[in-house]
Design an enzyme around this catalytic site. Structure first.
Site, PDB file in Angstrom:
ATOM      1  CB  SER A  52      -0.897   0.032   1.242  1.00 44.16           C
ATOM      2  OG  SER A  52      -1.680  -1.118   1.320  1.00 44.16           O
TER       3      SER A  52
HETATM    4  N1  SAH Z   1      -0.692  -5.336   3.833  1.00 41.53           N
HETATM    5  C1  SAH Z   1      -0.018  -5.052   2.585  1.00 41.53           C
HETATM    6  C2  SAH Z   1      -0.968  -4.772   1.464  1.00 41.53           C
HETATM    7  C3  SAH Z   1      -1.195  -5.994   0.684  1.00 41.53           C
HETATM    8  S1  SAH Z   1      -2.349  -5.818  -0.652  1.00 41.53           S
HETATM    9  C4  SAH Z   1       1.027  -3.994   2.817  1.00 41.53           C
HETATM   10  O1  SAH Z   1       1.880  -4.247   3.621  1.00 41.53           O
HETATM   11  O2  SAH Z   1       1.040  -2.955   2.184  1.00 41.53           O
HETATM   12  C5  SAH Z   1      -3.662  -6.829  -0.102  1.00 41.53           C
HETATM   13  C6  SAH Z   1      -3.389  -8.281   0.067  1.00 41.53           C
HETATM   14  O3  SAH Z   1      -4.624  -8.903   0.419  1.00 41.53           O
HETATM   15  C7  SAH Z   1      -2.878  -9.035  -1.167  1.00 41.53           C
HETATM   16  O4  SAH Z   1      -1.645  -9.599  -0.886  1.00 41.53           O
HETATM   17  C8  SAH Z   1      -3.951 -10.118  -1.400  1.00 41.53           C
HETATM   18  O5  SAH Z   1      -3.418 -11.354  -1.833  1.00 41.53           O
HETATM   19  C9  SAH Z   1      -4.556 -10.237  -0.009  1.00 41.53           C
HETATM   20  N2  SAH Z   1      -5.896 -10.833   0.051  1.00 41.53           N
HETATM   21  C10 SAH Z   1      -6.931 -10.656  -0.806  1.00 41.53           C
HETATM   22  N3  SAH Z   1      -7.996 -11.368  -0.382  1.00 41.53           N
HETATM   23  C11 SAH Z   1      -7.636 -11.997   0.769  1.00 41.53           C
HETATM   24  C12 SAH Z   1      -8.315 -12.873   1.663  1.00 41.53           C
HETATM   25  N4  SAH Z   1      -9.576 -13.245   1.466  1.00 41.53           N
HETATM   26  N5  SAH Z   1      -7.635 -13.335   2.742  1.00 41.53           N
HETATM   27  C13 SAH Z   1      -6.336 -12.963   2.968  1.00 41.53           C
HETATM   28  N6  SAH Z   1      -5.655 -12.145   2.140  1.00 41.53           N
HETATM   29  C14 SAH Z   1      -6.283 -11.656   1.055  1.00 41.53           C
END
Ligand code: SAH
Length: 204
Positions: A52
């Protein structure tokens, strides 16, 4: 990064600002994009996912008003950066990631940076929360859902706070849902655009 992207935009919690200064974002970004570590944008981490925008991580963390004693659930761990920031602000973090390769990447980087002390990364579908370790003082969702999944709200303690982007597939509102003395409230923090939450609590 912290003064221009965060303080100038209104992030005030000194603990959040310190965590943002201390957690090395570039370490969580794959090598080919590492030079973008301090950019004011999301950055690709592979598998169609992104780390993010730093401001969004700071804002979401601030919305939870963490004091250092809390058990926090993060849904959508991705590369583990946001989990590391939450780990610096709370007692314990359970970070759920649905893509096995990313869960492994998050675990490895947290270990390499020595920030894994109080963070457990689990691989699975967190779209209905993570009942195994519930209830939580705070829940942070890093992927967008049509609405806050009821199961997630149910896994929140009273008092407790949940921050989640909700809306359409393409555009959302970052909502802060708080439980206090038996009453659940929701407020708008900002407008945003996140990757979609997969699974029954998000988009299938
Ligand atoms: N937390 C991260 C942002 C990751 S983007 C950071 O450090 O910036 C969002 C993430 O959510 C992606 O990696 C995607 O694979 C995950 N995601 C999407 N649906 C999900 C679900 N149902 N359960 C767990 N993770 C999920």
């Amino acid at each position: 990064m912290v003064s221009r992207q965060m303080e100038a935009r209104g992030i005030r919690d000194p603990r959040v600002l310190e965590a943002m200064r201390n957690v090395p974002r570039e370490q969580f970004i794959p090598e080919e994009h590492r030079h973008l570590g301090c950019e004011d944008d999301p950055v690709s981490i592979g598998f169609g996912q992104t780390i993010s925008q730093p401001y969004m991580t700071a804002l979401m963390a601030e919305c939870l008003c963490l004091q250092g004693t809390e058990a926090v659930l993060e849904v959508g761990a991705g590369c583990g950066y946001h989990a590391a920031v939450l780990g610096a602000l709370a007692a314990r973090v359970i970070a759920v990631e649905i893509i096995p390769e990313l869960a492994e990447m998050a675990r490895r980087t947290l270990q390499e940076t020595g920030l894994d002390r109080n963070i457990l990364v689990v691989c699975g579908d967190g779209s209905r929360g993570w009942p195994d370790e519930a209830p939580y003082d705070a829940i942070s969702v890093a992927a967008a859902a049509p609405d806050a999944p009821a199961e997630m709200v149910a896994q929140l303690k009273d008092p407790g706070s949940l921050v989640i982007p909700v809306g359409s597939y393409w555009e959302q509102e970052l909502r802060v849902i708080t439980k206090s003395q038996g009453v659940t409230r929701s407020r708008l923090a900002t407008y945003c655009r996140f990757v979609p939450l997969r699974g029954p609590g998000g988009w299938e």
